[in-house]
Motif scaffolding. Structure first.
Motif, PDB file in Angstrom:
ATOM      1  N   THR A   1      -4.362   7.742   5.563  1.00  0.00           N
ATOM      2  CA  THR A   1      -4.759   7.041   6.691  1.00  0.00           C
ATOM      3  C   THR A   1      -4.573   5.515   6.363  1.00  0.00           C
ATOM      4  N   LEU A   2      -5.320   4.968   5.642  1.00  0.00           N
ATOM      5  CA  LEU A   2      -5.547   3.536   5.002  1.00  0.00           C
ATOM      6  C   LEU A   2      -4.158   3.087   4.738  1.00  0.00           C
ATOM      7  N   ALA A   3      -3.723   3.694   3.628  1.00  0.00           N
ATOM      8  CA  ALA A   3      -2.561   3.036   3.055  1.00  0.00           C
ATOM      9  C   ALA A   3      -1.191   2.925   4.125  1.00  0.00           C
ATOM     10  N   PRO A   4      -0.786   4.063   4.967  1.00  0.00           N
ATOM     11  CA  PRO A   4       0.190   3.565   6.044  1.00  0.00           C
ATOM     12  C   PRO A   4      -0.208   2.563   6.987  1.00  0.00           C
ATOM     13  N   VAL A   5      -1.525   2.472   7.166  1.00  0.00           N
ATOM     14  CA  VAL A   5      -1.750   1.234   8.108  1.00  0.00           C
ATOM     15  C   VAL A   5      -1.519  -0.122   7.382  1.00  0.00           C
ATOM     16  N   ILE A   6      -1.918  -0.038   6.231  1.00  0.00           N
ATOM     17  CA  ILE A   6      -1.745  -1.219   5.420  1.00  0.00           C
ATOM     18  C   ILE A   6      -0.217  -1.538   5.244  1.00  0.00           C
ATOM     19  N   ARG A   7       0.324  -0.652   4.953  1.00  0.00           N
ATOM     20  CA  ARG A   7       2.070  -0.706   4.866  1.00  0.00           C
ATOM     21  C   ARG A   7       2.697  -1.307   6.158  1.00  0.00           C
ATOM     22  N   ALA A   8       2.296  -0.557   7.555  1.00  0.00           N
ATOM     23  CA  ALA A   8       2.707  -1.056   8.561  1.00  0.00           C
ATOM     24  C   ALA A   8       2.113  -2.394   8.789  1.00  0.00           C
ATOM     25  N   ILE A   9       1.038  -2.836   8.496  1.00  0.00           N
ATOM     26  CA  ILE A   9       0.705  -4.166   9.081  1.00  0.00           C
ATOM     27  C   ILE A   9       1.318  -5.049   8.149  1.00  0.00           C
ATOM     28  N   GLY A  10       1.475  -4.775   6.803  1.00  0.00           N
ATOM     29  CA  GLY A  10       2.459  -5.749   5.953  1.00  0.00           C
ATOM     30  C   GLY A  10       3.643  -6.071   6.538  1.00  0.00           C
ATOM     31  N   GLU A  11       4.437  -4.748   6.486  1.00  0.00           N
ATOM     32  CA  GLU A  11       5.720  -4.857   6.937  1.00  0.00           C
ATOM     33  C   GLU A  11       5.997  -5.672   8.472  1.00  0.00           C
ATOM     34  N   SER A  12       4.934  -5.685   9.232  1.00  0.00           N
ATOM     35  CA  SER A  12       5.219  -6.354  10.438  1.00  0.00           C
ATOM     36  C   SER A  12       5.020  -7.828  10.303  1.00  0.00           C
ATOM     37  N   LEU A  13       4.470  -8.231   9.100  1.00  0.00           N
ATOM     38  CA  LEU A  13       4.189  -9.504   8.720  1.00  0.00           C
ATOM     39  C   LEU A  13       5.321 -10.027   7.859  1.00  0.00           C
ATOM     40  N   GLY A  14       6.107  -9.199   7.346  1.00  0.00           N
ATOM     41  CA  GLY A  14       7.217  -9.456   6.418  1.00  0.00           C
ATOM     42  C   GLY A  14       6.917  -9.457   4.837  1.00  0.00           C
ATOM     43  N   LEU A  15       5.999  -8.611   4.750  1.00  0.00           N
ATOM     44  CA  LEU A  15       5.243  -8.417   3.376  1.00  0.00           C
ATOM     45  C   LEU A  15       5.755  -6.983   3.007  1.00  0.00           C
ATOM     46  N   GLN A  16       6.328  -7.099   1.421  1.00  0.00           N
ATOM     47  CA  GLN A  16       6.383  -5.844   0.906  1.00  0.00           C
ATOM     48  C   GLN A  16       5.457  -5.104   0.285  1.00  0.00           C
ATOM     49  N   VAL A  17       4.909  -4.072   1.038  1.00  0.00           N
ATOM     50  CA  VAL A  17       3.684  -3.145   0.524  1.00  0.00           C
ATOM     51  C   VAL A  17       4.079  -2.102   0.131  1.00  0.00           C
ATOM     52  N   ALA A  18       3.599  -1.645  -1.244  1.00  0.00           N
ATOM     53  CA  ALA A  18       4.001  -0.261  -2.046  1.00  0.00           C
ATOM     54  C   ALA A  18       3.370   0.819  -1.173  1.00  0.00           C
ATOM     55  N   SER A  19       3.728   2.100  -1.487  1.00  0.00           N
ATOM     56  CA  SER A  19       3.475   3.085  -0.603  1.00  0.00           C
ATOM     57  C   SER A  19       1.790   3.601  -1.269  1.00  0.00           C
ATOM     58  N   GLU A  20       1.651   2.948  -2.469  1.00  0.00           N
ATOM     59  CA  GLU A  20       0.081   3.087  -2.948  1.00  0.00           C
ATOM     60  C   GLU A  20      -0.150   1.634  -3.320  1.00  0.00           C
ATOM     61  N   SER A  21      -1.163   1.459  -3.178  1.00  0.00           N
ATOM     62  CA  SER A  21      -1.418  -0.137  -3.214  1.00  0.00           C
ATOM     63  C   SER A  21      -2.807  -0.267  -3.716  1.00  0.00           C
ATOM     64  N   ALA A  22      -3.216  -1.476  -4.495  1.00  0.00           N
ATOM     65  CA  ALA A  22      -4.686  -1.530  -4.992  1.00  0.00           C
ATOM     66  C   ALA A  22      -5.352  -2.037  -4.021  1.00  0.00           C
ATOM     67  N   LEU A  23      -4.843  -2.515  -2.746  1.00  0.00           N
ATOM     68  CA  LEU A  23      -5.605  -2.924  -1.588  1.00  0.00           C
ATOM     69  C   LEU A  23      -6.330  -1.617  -0.908  1.00  0.00           C
ATOM     70  N   ALA A  24      -5.543  -0.703  -0.809  1.00  0.00           N
ATOM     71  CA  ALA A  24      -5.920   0.649  -0.212  1.00  0.00           C
ATOM     72  C   ALA A  24      -7.082   1.297  -1.079  1.00  0.00           C
ATOM     73  N   ALA A  25      -7.067   1.394  -2.397  1.00  0.00           N
ATOM     74  CA  ALA A  25      -7.999   2.103  -3.154  1.00  0.00           C
ATOM     75  C   ALA A  25      -9.008   1.001  -3.084  1.00  0.00           C
ATOM     76  N   GLY A  26      -8.968  -0.132  -3.431  1.00  0.00           N
ATOM     77  CA  GLY A  26     -10.114  -0.981  -3.210  1.00  0.00           C
ATOM     78  C   GLY A  26     -10.954  -1.116  -2.073  1.00  0.00           C
ATOM     79  N   LEU A  27     -10.174  -0.969  -1.002  1.00  0.00           N
ATOM     80  CA  LEU A  27     -11.015  -1.033   0.444  1.00  0.00           C
ATOM     81  C   LEU A  27     -11.878   0.303   0.491  1.00  0.00           C
ATOM     82  N   VAL A  28     -11.288   1.403   0.172  1.00  0.00           N
ATOM     83  CA  VAL A  28     -11.931   2.753   0.215  1.00  0.00           C
ATOM     84  C   VAL A  28     -13.076   2.817  -0.693  1.00  0.00           C
ATOM     85  N   MET A  29     -12.741   2.467  -2.072  1.00  0.00           N
ATOM     86  CA  MET A  29     -13.863   2.457  -3.064  1.00  0.00           C
ATOM     87  C   MET A  29     -15.123   1.667  -2.528  1.00  0.00           C
ATOM     88  N   GLY A  30     -14.680   0.356  -1.970  1.00  0.00           N
ATOM     89  CA  GLY A  30     -15.820  -0.577  -1.398  1.00  0.00           C
ATOM     90  C   GLY A  30     -16.685   0.219  -0.513  1.00  0.00           C
TER      91      GLY A  30
END
Length: 463
Positions: free
Chosen positions: A294-323
């Protein structure tokens, strides 16, 4: 015979010893009307007899269960024909004896049942029956002997209360010693294996190396016969994900605790606090699925809309859910600590003209700071030790980066990866897990020392 049946019989003997010891103490005093002549209450004499009936018998039972299988197996092994044992290696002999035990218990046998194996199985079953009967007789004899000895020592002048308290204190000391020795054994085992690792890999390469590729070959002629063991990417990934998690958990958890303890009405608190603590009971694999699906695809979609390169598995997704997962640890502990601040401190602040928010910022929070630091430390330890969310949401790639949109891994994930499956415990790849564990232990120890220093500083100021 089942061991639990023997335990029930032993409990029955201890109950008999208690009632008999209590009755004997009253009788030795000259009847119920002369109980005051006893040094201790009659119940202490009963407990003294029960302890003497139970403790020696339990020690004998534990010793017997520890050596029975080894002794019986040794006797069966010595009775096997020489031609059956000829040419067998240690592993093959172990398999043979395992077949003998399975055949004796009626389980499935892996090999062919020969007359020699059948005879050994019958012999094993016979010895097991004899050993069980001997265990029953010796344990119950020890219990009855202890009971008789305690009854024989029962006199009005015997200090039964002092002796019972000494025995109980000795038992508590033994339990605490077991906990301490177990901790010491764990530390020494990790240190010993880590020293073996550092004999193979230089500490400078491990702590300062920037390439982590622990895959090693089983044979010298294979490719990649020596791996790379630079752990800096693992430490960086652990700190990055933990920092993101704490950036989410600490502000939200602390603000939630302040609201629930200082502002929320009682009926709101009674509903909101249990609902918030439900987050702590959700399995981490569920958080991992939520982060990965759920969260990783959302982060990837937002990043791509801003022109950022987001990995399918990212530290941001893991850190947010862990928080999100750690929020209950911070909020619940902080709430309990804030509620423990004396109301007199709040009343004194209000009497001097301070508002509620000023009282919280300048009086309540500083007074509760030691407990809040402890809660945050627990949350940090929880974040550092999390594995499942990182595996599912952040990946296994040991990348040296501070980019939260990249795929990283942590120390705990690599420990699990290194110890998964069949391993050789004399290889650098497997021993690296112990070196990572020792490093993680030392980091946690340093965090505890720092937190203890902060707690003592503020505790001296406000107590």
């Amino acid at each position: 015979m089942q061991t639990w049946t023997l335990m029930l019989a032993l409990l029955a003997v201890m109950a008999l010893a208690y009632h008999g010891g209590r009755k004997r103490a009253i009788t030795s005093a000259g009847g119920a009307g002369r109980i005051s002549t006893l040094h201790s209450l009659p119940g202490y004499y009963g407990f003294y007899a029960a302890l003497w009936a139970g403790i020696p018998a339990l020690l004998l039972l534990g010793l017997w269960l520890g050596i029975q299988d080894h002794v019986v197996t040794g006797l069966v092994k010595s009775a096997l024909p020489a031609q059956t044992l000829a040419g067998l290696s240690d592993s093959e002999l172990g398999l043979l004896l395992n077949d003998v035990k399975n055949l004796a218990s009626g389980s499935i046998v892996g090999g062919t049942v020969t007359p020699a194996i059948q005879a050994a199985a019958d012999h094993f079953a016979h010895l097991q029956r004899l050993a069980n009967w001997a265990m029953w007789l010796l344990v119950l004899a020890a219990a009855v002997s202890g009971m008789a000895l305690a009854w024989g020592r029962t006199t009005p002048t015997m200090r039964a209360r002092n002796r019972v308290e000494s025995i109980v204190m000795g038992a508590m000391f033994l339990c605490s010693s077991i906990a301490i020795l177990t901790t010491l054994g764990i530390i020494l085992s990790v240190v010993f294996e880590s020293l073996q690792f550092f004999e193979k890999i230089a500490p400078g390469e491990f702590f300062l190396g920037t390439l982590w590729s622990p895959q090693t070959a089983m044979r010298a002629d294979q490719v990649a016969a020596a791996g790379a063991f630079g752990a800096v990417p693992l430490f960086t990934g652990t700190l990055l994900i933990s920092f993101i998690a704490m950036a989410v958990a600490v502000p939200i958890g602390l603000m939630a605790a302040i609201y629930l303890s200082e502002y929320a009405p009682r009926h709101v608190r009674s509903v909101a606090k249990p609902l918030l603590e439900v987050l702590a009971g959700i399995p981490t694999v569920v958080y991992g699925f939520f982060a990965a699906l759920t969260l990783a695809p959302v982060i990837r979609a937002i990043g791509e809309s801003l022109g950022l390169q987001v990995a399918s598995e990212s530290a941001l997704a893991a850190g947010l859910v862990m928080g999100i997962m750690i929020i209950p640890f911070v909020s619940s502990l902080s709430d309990d600590v804030i509620n423990a601040v004396p109301q007199a401190m709040r009343d004194g602040s209000y009497a001097l003209g301070a508002t509620q928010s000023e009282t919280i910022r300048r009086v309540v929070i500083p007074a509760a700071l030691p407990g809040i630091v402890g809660g945050v430390l627990l949350a940090v330890s929880r974040a550092i030790g999390e594995t499942m969310i990182v595996v599912m949401a952040a990946g296994l790639s040991a990348n040296l980066t501070a980019n939260p949109l990249a795929s990283v891994t942590t120390v705990t994930v690599q420990i699990v990866t290194l110890l998964t499956g069949d391993q050789e415990f004399d290889s650098a790849k497997t021993l690296a897990a112990f070196a990572l564990g020792l490093t993680l232990f030392l980091v946690t120890l340093v965090l505890n020392v720092i937190a203890l220093h902060i707690v003592r500083k503020y505790r001296e100021q406000y107590e």
